[in-house]
Design an enzyme around this catalytic site. Structure first.
Site, PDB file in Angstrom:
ATOM      1  N   SER A 156       0.947  -1.166  -0.160  1.00 48.37           N
ATOM      2  CA  SER A 156       0.048  -0.084   0.180  1.00 48.37           C
ATOM      3  C   SER A 156       0.900   1.204  -0.076  1.00 48.37           C
ATOM      4  O   SER A 156       2.206   1.124   0.364  1.00 48.37           O
ATOM      5  CB  SER A 156      -0.877   0.104   1.329  1.00 48.37           C
ATOM      6  OG  SER A 156      -1.537   1.192   1.420  1.00 48.37           O
ATOM      7  N   TYR A 169      -2.247  -0.977  10.165  1.00 50.18           N
ATOM      8  CA  TYR A 169      -2.326  -1.267   8.651  1.00 50.18           C
ATOM      9  C   TYR A 169      -1.018  -0.644   7.942  1.00 50.18           C
ATOM     10  O   TYR A 169      -0.587  -1.732   7.266  1.00 50.18           O
ATOM     11  CB  TYR A 169      -3.643  -0.481   7.928  1.00 50.18           C
ATOM     12  CG  TYR A 169      -3.962  -0.729   6.776  1.00 50.18           C
ATOM     13  CD1 TYR A 169      -4.409  -1.832   6.029  1.00 50.18           C
ATOM     14  CD2 TYR A 169      -3.329   0.064   5.627  1.00 50.18           C
ATOM     15  CE1 TYR A 169      -4.596  -2.023   4.845  1.00 50.18           C
ATOM     16  CE2 TYR A 169      -3.592   0.088   4.215  1.00 50.18           C
ATOM     17  CZ  TYR A 169      -4.092  -1.187   3.806  1.00 50.18           C
ATOM     18  OH  TYR A 169      -4.273  -1.356   2.504  1.00 50.18           O
TER      19      TYR A 169
HETATM   20  P1  NDP Z   1     -12.019  -5.692   0.307  1.00 53.20           P
HETATM   21  O1  NDP Z   1     -11.971  -5.335   1.645  1.00 53.20           O
HETATM   22  O2  NDP Z   1     -12.654  -5.591  -0.813  1.00 53.20           O
HETATM   23  O3  NDP Z   1     -11.433  -7.394   0.071  1.00 53.20           O
HETATM   24  C1  NDP Z   1     -10.511  -7.765   1.235  1.00 53.20           C
HETATM   25  C2  NDP Z   1     -10.390  -9.449   0.923  1.00 53.20           C
HETATM   26  O4  NDP Z   1      -9.692  -9.883   1.985  1.00 53.20           O
HETATM   27  C3  NDP Z   1     -11.974  -9.881   1.038  1.00 53.20           C
HETATM   28  O5  NDP Z   1     -12.027 -10.898   0.330  1.00 53.20           O
HETATM   29  C4  NDP Z   1     -11.863 -10.454   2.705  1.00 53.20           C
HETATM   30  O6  NDP Z   1     -12.804 -11.492   2.801  1.00 53.20           O
HETATM   31  C5  NDP Z   1     -10.448 -10.906   2.573  1.00 53.20           C
HETATM   32  N1  NDP Z   1     -10.233 -10.937   4.070  1.00 53.20           N
HETATM   33  C6  NDP Z   1     -10.140 -10.113   5.076  1.00 53.20           C
HETATM   34  N2  NDP Z   1     -10.002 -10.512   6.302  1.00 53.20           N
HETATM   35  C7  NDP Z   1      -9.717 -11.815   6.148  1.00 53.20           C
HETATM   36  C8  NDP Z   1      -9.298 -12.952   6.913  1.00 53.20           C
HETATM   37  N3  NDP Z   1      -9.107 -12.755   8.327  1.00 53.20           N
HETATM   38  N4  NDP Z   1      -9.172 -14.070   6.562  1.00 53.20           N
HETATM   39  C9  NDP Z   1      -9.074 -14.445   5.135  1.00 53.20           C
HETATM   40  N5  NDP Z   1      -9.594 -13.361   3.944  1.00 53.20           N
HETATM   41  C10 NDP Z   1      -9.701 -12.093   4.821  1.00 53.20           C
HETATM   42  O7  NDP Z   1     -10.271  -4.875   0.065  1.00 53.20           O
HETATM   43  P2  NDP Z   1      -9.513  -4.619  -1.285  1.00 53.20           P
HETATM   44  O8  NDP Z   1      -9.850  -5.698  -2.365  1.00 53.20           O
HETATM   45  O9  NDP Z   1      -9.711  -3.052  -1.436  1.00 53.20           O
HETATM   46  O10 NDP Z   1      -8.139  -5.058  -0.725  1.00 53.20           O
HETATM   47  C11 NDP Z   1      -7.153  -5.948  -1.314  1.00 53.20           C
HETATM   48  C12 NDP Z   1      -5.772  -5.803  -1.027  1.00 53.20           C
HETATM   49  O11 NDP Z   1      -5.340  -4.625  -1.567  1.00 53.20           O
HETATM   50  C13 NDP Z   1      -5.582  -5.779   0.612  1.00 53.20           C
HETATM   51  O12 NDP Z   1      -4.397  -6.234   1.057  1.00 53.20           O
HETATM   52  C14 NDP Z   1      -5.343  -4.108   0.698  1.00 53.20           C
HETATM   53  O13 NDP Z   1      -4.711  -3.742   1.945  1.00 53.20           O
HETATM   54  C15 NDP Z   1      -4.793  -3.796  -0.514  1.00 53.20           C
HETATM   55  N6  NDP Z   1      -4.953  -2.476  -0.918  1.00 53.20           N
HETATM   56  C16 NDP Z   1      -6.140  -1.828  -1.343  1.00 53.20           C
HETATM   57  C17 NDP Z   1      -6.255  -0.610  -1.727  1.00 53.20           C
HETATM   58  C18 NDP Z   1      -7.684   0.151  -2.363  1.00 53.20           C
HETATM   59  O14 NDP Z   1      -7.713   1.320  -2.869  1.00 53.20           O
HETATM   60  N7  NDP Z   1      -8.692  -1.007  -2.491  1.00 53.20           N
HETATM   61  C19 NDP Z   1      -5.000   0.533  -1.648  1.00 53.20           C
HETATM   62  C20 NDP Z   1      -3.799  -0.044  -1.327  1.00 53.20           C
HETATM   63  C21 NDP Z   1      -3.755  -1.648  -0.885  1.00 53.20           C
HETATM   64  P3  NDP Z   1     -14.431 -11.483   3.132  1.00 53.20           P
HETATM   65  O15 NDP Z   1     -14.873 -10.702   1.542  1.00 53.20           O
HETATM   66  O16 NDP Z   1     -14.905 -12.527   3.264  1.00 53.20           O
HETATM   67  O17 NDP Z   1     -14.539 -10.191   4.040  1.00 53.20           O
END
Ligand code: NDP
Length: 253
Positions: A156, A169
């Site tokens: 990130s 985070y």
């Molecule tokens: P979302 O919240 O849309 O998706 C996150 C995913 O992680 C979901 O599928 C969620 O599952 C899963 N997850 C969360 N907790 C757990 C857990 N305890 N065990 C297993 N799975 C888990 O986020 P994004 O798609 O935006 O993020 C994806 C990645 O990108 C992350 O690492 C985030 O930090 C990073 N990121 C995103 C940015 C953005 O602008 N969107 C910018 C910078 C980095 P469930 O759906 O079941 O809750």
């Protein structure tokens, strides 16, 4: 740092490859799982909500991708034994792993550090760092069995420059960047496993909305739009790159 947003992947870029995506049920992980499958990969869909994984499974089948596998796992409660069992199952089924996209992530709270709840801090570190680290350890023999394996850790902007109030985070993403460097350095020249970090940049997902509730989502790229860098880094065109940092999109002006 570089960005491959203009990369045009050959249709069969990932044909025959077995790739694991964590957090595959939603947001960027869902887009990546579908996109990798469209390029020929057999997907292992890992996440904590089975119904969401099943929906992605159905989407991949409907799009004509290779039959995926579903792996429900919650990083919060998972133990070393869960990762070892997972490795044994994948070994039996596929005998190797050609890629992992570590994508699952937890935002925690954006709040002054003085008010940060220690339990939440631990939770964020568990989901964003410790779980993925121990899962990677268990899966290393399978990655080493591949002729060309790519491990991508999701970073990130706040994992590269700290920012007030981003607490656990931000720290978890710095730890991720550090682990990428350590593991890449260990594996370079000894295996065909490369390890890199990828910052998706501001992307229209639930997490982004949670972090920036006042923002107009229409101003953001969708997860589908940032896939070229995800493809490049997972496929053979990025061979030779390890221990590096990538961005999936140029910084916002
Ligand atoms: P979302 O919240 O849309 O998706 C996150 C995913 O992680 C979901 O599928 C969620 O599952 C899963 N997850 C969360 N907790 C757990 C857990 N305890 N065990 C297993 N799975 C888990 O986020 P994004 O798609 O935006 O993020 C994806 C990645 O990108 C992350 O690492 C985030 O930090 C990073 N990121 C995103 C940015 C953005 O602008 N969107 C910018 C910078 C980095 P469930 O759906 O079941 O809750």
């Amino acid at each position: 740092m570089s960005c491959k947003i203009d990369y045009q992947a050959p249709a069969d870029l990932l044909a025959g490859r077995v790739i694991l995506v964590t957090g595959a049920g939603d947001g960027i992980g869902r887009a990546a799982a579908r996109c990798y499958a469209r390029h020929g990969a057999t997907m292992i869909l890992l996440g904590r909500t089975t119904a969401k994984l099943e929906a992605v499974y159905d989407e991949i089948e409907a799009e004509g991708g290779p039959q995926p596998a579903i792996f429900p796992l919650n990083f919060e409660g998972a133990t070393l034994k869960d990762y070892q069992d997972m490795a044994a199952t994948l070994d039996k089924e596929f005998a190797r792993l050609d890629g992992i996209l570590h994508n699952a992530g937890l935002l925690g709270r954006i709040t002054p550090f003085e008010q940060y709840d220690p339990e939440l801090w631990e939770q964020v570190m568990q989901v964003n760092v410790n779980g993925p680290v121990w899962m990677t350890q268990a899966l290393l023999p399978l990655l080493k069995a591949s002729e060309d394996a790519s491990v991508i850790f999701t970073s990130s902007g706040v994992g590269r420059k700290g920012r007030a109030f981003w607490g656990a985070y931000s720290v978890s993403k710095f730890a991720t960047e550090g682990f990428v460097q350590v593991l890449a350095d260990e594996l370079e020249n000894l295996s065909a496993v490369r390890v890199n970090s990828l910052n998706p940049g501001a992307t229209r997902t639930r997490m982004r909305q949670e972090a920036f509730p006042g923002e107009d989502p229409a101003t953001l790229r969708s997860a589908d739009e940032i896939m070229p860098t995800y493809l490049w880094l997972m496929g053979a065109d990025s061979r030779g790159h390890t221990g590096e940092r990538f961005d999936a999109q140029p910084p916002r002006g």
